[in-house]
Design a protein around this motif. Structure first.
Motif, PDB file in Angstrom:
ATOM      1  N   MET A  71      -7.132  -3.764  19.504  1.00  0.00           N
ATOM      2  CA  MET A  71      -6.309  -3.904  18.299  1.00  0.00           C
ATOM      3  C   MET A  71      -7.028  -3.203  17.159  1.00  0.00           C
ATOM      4  SD  MET A  71      -5.338  -7.284  16.067  1.00  0.00           S
ATOM      5  CE  MET A  71      -6.849  -7.246  15.102  1.00  0.00           C
ATOM      6  N   ALA A  72      -6.311  -2.402  16.435  1.00  0.00           N
ATOM      7  CA  ALA A  72      -6.890  -1.703  15.285  1.00  0.00           C
ATOM      8  C   ALA A  72      -6.486  -2.413  13.998  1.00  0.00           C
ATOM      9  CB  ALA A  72      -6.418  -0.245  15.254  1.00  0.00           C
ATOM     10  N   TRP A  73      -7.464  -2.554  13.109  1.00  0.00           N
ATOM     11  CA  TRP A  73      -7.211  -3.118  11.777  1.00  0.00           C
ATOM     12  C   TRP A  73      -7.732  -2.093  10.777  1.00  0.00           C
ATOM     13  CZ3 TRP A  73      -8.608  -8.808  10.129  1.00  0.00           C
ATOM     14  CH2 TRP A  73      -8.159  -9.023   8.816  1.00  0.00           C
ATOM     15  N   ILE A  74      -6.801  -1.452  10.075  1.00  0.00           N
ATOM     16  CA  ILE A  74      -7.138  -0.366   9.159  1.00  0.00           C
ATOM     17  C   ILE A  74      -6.826  -0.822   7.741  1.00  0.00           C
ATOM     18  CG2 ILE A  74      -6.697   2.043   8.538  1.00  0.00           C
ATOM     19  CD1 ILE A  74      -5.709   2.465  11.418  1.00  0.00           C
ATOM     20  N   GLY A  75      -7.827  -0.789   6.890  1.00  0.00           N
ATOM     21  CA  GLY A  75      -7.636  -1.161   5.486  1.00  0.00           C
ATOM     22  C   GLY A  75      -7.716   0.062   4.591  1.00  0.00           C
ATOM     23  N   LEU A  76      -6.659   0.315   3.829  1.00  0.00           N
ATOM     24  CA  LEU A  76      -6.569   1.481   2.964  1.00  0.00           C
ATOM     25  C   LEU A  76      -6.366   1.058   1.516  1.00  0.00           C
ATOM     26  CD1 LEU A  76      -4.105   3.625   5.130  1.00  0.00           C
ATOM     27  CD2 LEU A  76      -6.593   3.776   5.100  1.00  0.00           C
ATOM     28  N   HIS A  77      -6.928   1.849   0.607  1.00  0.00           N
ATOM     29  CA  HIS A  77      -6.729   1.631  -0.827  1.00  0.00           C
ATOM     30  C   HIS A  77      -6.174   2.907  -1.435  1.00  0.00           C
ATOM     31  CE1 HIS A  77      -8.496   1.133  -5.102  1.00  0.00           C
ATOM     32  NE2 HIS A  77      -7.322   0.539  -5.030  1.00  0.00           N
ATOM     33  N   ARG A  78      -4.935   2.838  -1.878  1.00  0.00           N
ATOM     34  CA  ARG A  78      -4.249   3.984  -2.477  1.00  0.00           C
ATOM     35  C   ARG A  78      -4.409   5.238  -1.616  1.00  0.00           C
ATOM     36  NH1 ARG A  78      -6.030   4.836  -8.443  1.00  0.00           N
ATOM     37  NH2 ARG A  78      -4.245   6.255  -8.369  1.00  0.00           N
ATOM     38  N   PRO A  79      -3.889   5.199  -0.386  1.00  0.00           N
ATOM     39  CA  PRO A  79      -4.042   6.352   0.510  1.00  0.00           C
ATOM     40  C   PRO A  79      -3.223   7.544   0.033  1.00  0.00           C
ATOM     41  CG  PRO A  79      -2.546   4.769   1.473  1.00  0.00           C
ATOM     42  CD  PRO A  79      -3.101   4.124   0.230  1.00  0.00           C
ATOM     43  N   THR A  80      -3.592   8.711   0.518  1.00  0.00           N
ATOM     44  CA  THR A  80      -2.859   9.931   0.197  1.00  0.00           C
ATOM     45  C   THR A  80      -1.649  10.064   1.107  1.00  0.00           C
ATOM     46  OG1 THR A  80      -4.185  11.247   1.725  1.00  0.00           O
ATOM     47  CG2 THR A  80      -4.985  11.042  -0.551  1.00  0.00           C
ATOM     48  N   GLU A  81      -0.771  10.957   0.749  1.00  0.00           N
ATOM     49  CA  GLU A  81       0.436  11.171   1.543  1.00  0.00           C
ATOM     50  C   GLU A  81       0.118  11.678   2.947  1.00  0.00           C
ATOM     51  OE1 GLU A  81       4.732  13.489   1.051  1.00  0.00           O
ATOM     52  OE2 GLU A  81       3.331  13.328  -0.623  1.00  0.00           O
ATOM     53  N   PRO A  82      -0.790  12.644   3.127  1.00  0.00           N
ATOM     54  CA  PRO A  82      -1.120  13.069   4.498  1.00  0.00           C
ATOM     55  C   PRO A  82      -1.677  11.937   5.359  1.00  0.00           C
ATOM     56  CG  PRO A  82      -1.886  14.695   2.917  1.00  0.00           C
ATOM     57  CD  PRO A  82      -1.448  13.510   2.121  1.00  0.00           C
ATOM     58  N   GLU A  83      -2.462  11.053   4.760  1.00  0.00           N
ATOM     59  CA  GLU A  83      -3.001   9.934   5.537  1.00  0.00           C
ATOM     60  C   GLU A  83      -1.895   9.016   6.027  1.00  0.00           C
ATOM     61  OE1 GLU A  83      -7.442   9.272   3.600  1.00  0.00           O
ATOM     62  OE2 GLU A  83      -5.689   8.467   2.573  1.00  0.00           O
ATOM     63  N   LEU A  84      -0.946   8.705   5.164  1.00  0.00           N
ATOM     64  CA  LEU A  84       0.164   7.854   5.594  1.00  0.00           C
ATOM     65  C   LEU A  84       1.025   8.546   6.632  1.00  0.00           C
ATOM     66  CD1 LEU A  84       1.285   6.119   2.270  1.00  0.00           C
ATOM     67  CD2 LEU A  84       0.140   5.091   4.217  1.00  0.00           C
ATOM     68  N   HIS A  85       1.196   9.847   6.519  1.00  0.00           N
ATOM     69  CA  HIS A  85       1.979  10.581   7.518  1.00  0.00           C
ATOM     70  C   HIS A  85       1.283  10.567   8.871  1.00  0.00           C
ATOM     71  CE1 HIS A  85       4.374  13.026   4.310  1.00  0.00           C
ATOM     72  NE2 HIS A  85       4.781  11.771   4.439  1.00  0.00           N
ATOM     73  N   SER A  86      -0.047  10.656   8.859  1.00  0.00           N
ATOM     74  CA  SER A  86      -0.766  10.587  10.131  1.00  0.00           C
ATOM     75  C   SER A  86      -0.620   9.204  10.764  1.00  0.00           C
ATOM     76  CB  SER A  86      -2.244  10.924   9.910  1.00  0.00           C
ATOM     77  OG  SER A  86      -2.896   9.917   9.151  1.00  0.00           O
ATOM     78  N   LEU A  87      -0.633   8.162   9.958  1.00  0.00           N
ATOM     79  CA  LEU A  87      -0.400   6.808  10.480  1.00  0.00           C
ATOM     80  C   LEU A  87       1.009   6.673  11.030  1.00  0.00           C
ATOM     81  CD1 LEU A  87      -2.117   4.798   7.606  1.00  0.00           C
ATOM     82  CD2 LEU A  87      -2.890   4.882   9.979  1.00  0.00           C
ATOM     83  N   ALA A  88       1.976   7.250  10.317  1.00  0.00           N
ATOM     84  CA  ALA A  88       3.361   7.178  10.780  1.00  0.00           C
ATOM     85  C   ALA A  88       3.514   7.866  12.121  1.00  0.00           C
ATOM     86  CB  ALA A  88       4.289   7.813   9.740  1.00  0.00           C
ATOM     87  N   ALA A  89       2.864   9.015  12.296  1.00  0.00           N
ATOM     88  CA  ALA A  89       2.971   9.734  13.562  1.00  0.00           C
ATOM     89  C   ALA A  89       2.277   8.986  14.691  1.00  0.00           C
ATOM     90  CB  ALA A  89       2.378  11.135  13.402  1.00  0.00           C
TER      91      ALA A  89
END
Length: 375
Positions: A71-89
């Motif tokens: 299980m992955a637990w990823i904590g982000l603070h104000r991520p950039t758009e490319p980072e969120l797109h990589s998570l979406a993919a």
């Protein structure tokens, strides 16, 4: 939560056409500090224990594929758009949820996209120095084998939640849903100091109102605005948590997690009722303050009117005595003129007549002014 699926079944990885998610519309890049680091903490867990702490999102994706029960637990603070797109993919996140996470400023809500939950929370913390409430926003993506937190603002600090969950691996082994409930509990527990701080502000405001502080109206207005924001943060949570509880049977939620969520729901209901009470009390305090200010203004106007009335009475008296004294002065002035041809100058009774005339005029004026209450 639904049963886990093997989302890593595609040998070609996240770029396989069957797993590719259309990205959201392009938006201007966020303005972040040069030393800003979006990934606050990223870890892969197996049976509730941390087995890896990847430094990048790509490493996290790779390590998660290597752990069949991970299980992955990823904590982000104000991520950039490319980072969120990589998570979406990678995790097949819905474009609408990614768009919400990019824009922020969302109302608390719970959305289900297939086997992924998207939760928006509004955290709050009380700042002692300025005596005001600061709100933060948290977006949580929960899937069969991942949990992603996207934080906008200083609150909430989730490092403590992660430490507590890692200290109880038997609870963390229940999956991402357990971490979600722990986050919900932390956000709701964070409301308690805010409620205590607001209660203290309310007590101070009541004292200032009855003390007649001229700045209290502004403070009431500012606190009322904060309570409106607080209501927007807490009230939707009641329905969200009841919605999660309604799915216990459908998704086979663990009994321990059910107890956790019921406790969180009780705390949210209590907090929401307190906030509603604060807002109603502030409305009543504002009404009382307006009444007291109006009474004070009326008293000041009455005092001014009384002072004006007394001043008018004094002016009347002064004017009356001035008129009385003016009459003999006028007669004496006329007879004091040095003309040779004045009829009364040779008159033997002229002086007694002048004195009598002065007396008659003065007495007459005195009687007239007395009847009119000028003297």
């Amino acid at each position: 939560m639904p049963d886990r699926r093997d989302r890593r079944a595609h040998p070609d990885g996240p770029d396989h056409p069957d797993r590719r998610t259309p990205p959201p519309a392009k938006r201007p890049p966020q303005e972040l500090p040069p030393n800003h680091r979006s990934v606050v903490d990223s870890a892969v867990y197996r049976h509730g224990r941390r087995v890896a702490s990847p430094a990048t999102l790509a490493d996290t994706f790779r390590r998660l594929r290597e752990e069949p029960d991970g299980m992955a637990w990823i904590g982000l603070h104000r991520p950039t758009e490319p980072e969120l797109h990589s998570l979406a993919a990678e995790f097949n996140l819905h474009p609408l949820s990614i768009e919400d996470a990019l824009e922020a400023h969302q109302r608390p809500k719970l959305e289900r996209y297939g086997d992924t939950l998207f939760v928006v929370l509004r955290a709050a913390r009380y700042l002692d120095a300025p005596e005001e409430v600061e709100f933060g926003e948290l977006h949580v993506f929960v899937g069969p084998d991942f949990l992603i937190t996207v934080r906008h603002g200083a609150a909430p600090d989730l490092s403590g939640v992660r430490r507590r969950m890692e200290a109880t691996p038997e609870l963390l082994s229940l999956g991402p849903e357990a971490a979600l409930y722990a986050i919900l509990d932390a956000v709701v527990d964070g409301y308690a100091p805010v409620v205590a701080g607001v209660q203290n502000d309310m007590d101070e405001i009541e004292t200032e109102v009855f003390r007649g502080d001229p700045e209290v109206s502004r403070r009431i207005y500012e606190l009322s605005r904060e309570m409106v924001e607080f209501q927007r943060a807490t009230r939707p949570l009641v329905g969200m948590l009841h919605g999660l509880m309604a799915g216990f049977a459908k998704y086979g939620t663990d009994e321990e997690l059910q107890r956790y969520l019921r406790d969180v729901a009780d705390h949210v209901t209590h907090t929401s009722e307190r906030v509603d009470g604060f807002r109603q009390a502030l409305t009543e305090i504002l009404t009382v303050n307006a009444t007291l200010v109006s009474q004070q203004q009326n008293a000041e106007m009455r005092a001014l009117a009384e002072a004006g009335f007394e001043q008018n009475e004094e002016i009347k008296k002064i004017s009356s005595w001035a008129a009385i004294l003016f009459a003999p002065t006028l007669v004496g002035t006329i007879y004091g003129m040095n003309f040779d041809h004045m009829p009364e100058l040779k008159w033997a009774a002229g002086y007694p007549f002048a004195i009598l005339l002065m007396a008659v005029v003065c007495v007459s004026l005195y009687v007239i002014f007395k009847k009119r209450d000028w003297l």
